[in-house]
Design an enzyme around this catalytic site. Structure first.
Site, mmCIF file in Angstrom:
data_model
loop_
_atom_site.group_PDB
_atom_site.id
_atom_site.type_symbol
_atom_site.label_atom_id
_atom_site.label_comp_id
_atom_site.label_asym_id
_atom_site.label_seq_id
_atom_site.Cartn_x
_atom_site.Cartn_y
_atom_site.Cartn_z
ATOM 1 N N GLY A 51 1.171 -1.144 -0.005
ATOM 2 C CA GLY A 51 -0.042 -0.049 0.048
ATOM 3 C C GLY A 51 1.211 1.279 -0.163
ATOM 4 C CB CYS A 52 0.720 4.388 0.616
ATOM 5 S SG CYS A 52 0.304 6.108 0.956
#
Length: 218
Positions: A51-52
């Site tokens: 993810g981020c």
């Protein structure tokens, strides 16, 4: 009408050709021999994507034995990826982190536990509302020992949850450091709405789950 139809057919064929080429390039990455990063000044390096990278960087930096975490891109087939390019999903790269750690304090095996334990391991191509191949979960190995550790833990988690684990397992090739403004983003921008609503809650969930691994246990 005929000319328009032919143009559409050509466009579809060209698109298919581009996708096939992209897939072929990506297969070269996933089938490559892993690159092993040597220990330097007593510090080893490990690479993860889930993810981020603003979130992932902060999580690993909270772990005892981790000296530094750098945000960047890895897992793709293009050189010198940028934030804008990776967001198109066409580079093959995912937002990733380089974890610089002391293997005498924290093991690669423990870092894998941190990786699987700090995300939604069943979500494909994203984490939460961050959707796309650039946010997919990838765990990188540098040698067969690391690969076996990853496979064993992934299989055990799949059995425990009785479902498929989304993380892809890649041979590490190269890590591209992200733009300067991405580094230490959560620490430098604590009032950012994304940090407040996504990154900090994710970090706090991790801390509650793994208090024994934290640098500050109080």
């Amino acid at each position: 009408m005929k000319s328009i139809t032919l143009a559409l057919i050509f466009s579809v064929l060209l698109s298919c050709q581009n996708n096939a080429q992209s897939n072929k390039n990506q297969e070269t990455v996933t089938n490559a021999q892993p690159v092993e990063v040597p220990i330097k000044n007593g510090k080893a390096r490990a690479y993860f994507a889930s993810g981020c990278f603003w979130c992932v960087e902060a999580i690993f930096e909270s772990v005892n034995g981790v000296d530094e975490v750098i945000s960047g891109y890895s897992g793709g087939h293009t050189k010198n990826p940028t934030y804008e390019a990776s967001n198109t999903g066409k580079t093959g790269h995912a937002e990733a982190v380089e974890v610089i750690y002391n293997p005498n304090i924290v093991s690669f095996e423990t870092l894998v536990d941190v990786y699987f334990g700090s995300q939604n391991p069943t979500q494909i191509n994203g984490q939460g509302n961050d959707i796309g191949s650039q946010y997919r979960s990838i765990i990188f190995y540098q040698n067969d020992e690391q690969k076996q550790i990853i496979i064993k833990k992934k299989d055990a988690l799949a059995k425990k949850l009785n479902t498929t684990i989304a993380a892809e397992i890649y041979p590490f090739q190269k890590f591209w450091i992200a733009e300067a403004y991405h580094q230490n983003y959560e620490r430098l921008h604590p009032n950012n709405s994304y940090i407040q609503n996504v990154s900090i809650p994710r970090l706090n969930r991790f801390k509650a789950k793994f208090p024994h691994l934290l640098k500050d246990k109080h």
